[in-house]
Scaffold this motif. Sequence first.
Motif, PDB file in Angstrom:
ATOM      1  N   HIS A 141       5.908  22.242  37.278  1.00 11.69           N
ATOM      2  CA  HIS A 141       4.909  23.299  37.116  1.00 11.69           C
ATOM      3  C   HIS A 141       5.107  24.376  38.168  1.00 11.69           C
TER       4      HIS A 141
ATOM      5  N   ASP B 101       3.810  17.624  38.430  1.00 13.65           N
ATOM      6  CA  ASP B 101       2.551  17.100  37.905  1.00 13.65           C
ATOM      7  C   ASP B 101       2.862  15.820  37.145  1.00 13.65           C
TER       8      ASP B 101
ATOM      9  N   SER C   7      -0.047  24.717  37.973  1.00  9.99           N
ATOM     10  CA  SER C   7      -0.484  23.512  38.676  1.00  9.99           C
ATOM     11  C   SER C   7      -1.941  23.642  39.097  1.00  9.99           C
TER      12      SER C   7
ATOM     13  N   GLN D 175      -4.157  23.412  36.000  1.00  7.11           N
ATOM     14  CA  GLN D 175      -4.267  22.026  35.534  1.00  7.11           C
ATOM     15  C   GLN D 175      -5.214  21.240  36.440  1.00  7.11           C
TER      16      GLN D 175
END
Length: 81
Positions: A44, A23, A49, A52
């Motif tokens: 991540h 990321d 991930s 996010q």
Amino acid sequence: MRAAFLAANPRCHECGAHATHVDHTIPVSSRPDLLMDVDNWRPHCATCSARQGARIANSRRNSGNSKRPSARPDPYSPDVL
């Protein structure tokens, strides 16, 4: 490059699980020049991930800054009339 980064950083930045995704600390949408800058990368796991990504999509949706324009304008919009 990505594989080498994950080999050197095998744990998720958020939860410590096995990292499988990379990321960006500063989003590429804000700073495209940092796309390949490893100092802007974070490892991540798949779960963090996805979380996010959902957070970013929700914040864009709620702020009205969605990058995806609608396919066609609303014919009843005052801007179109």
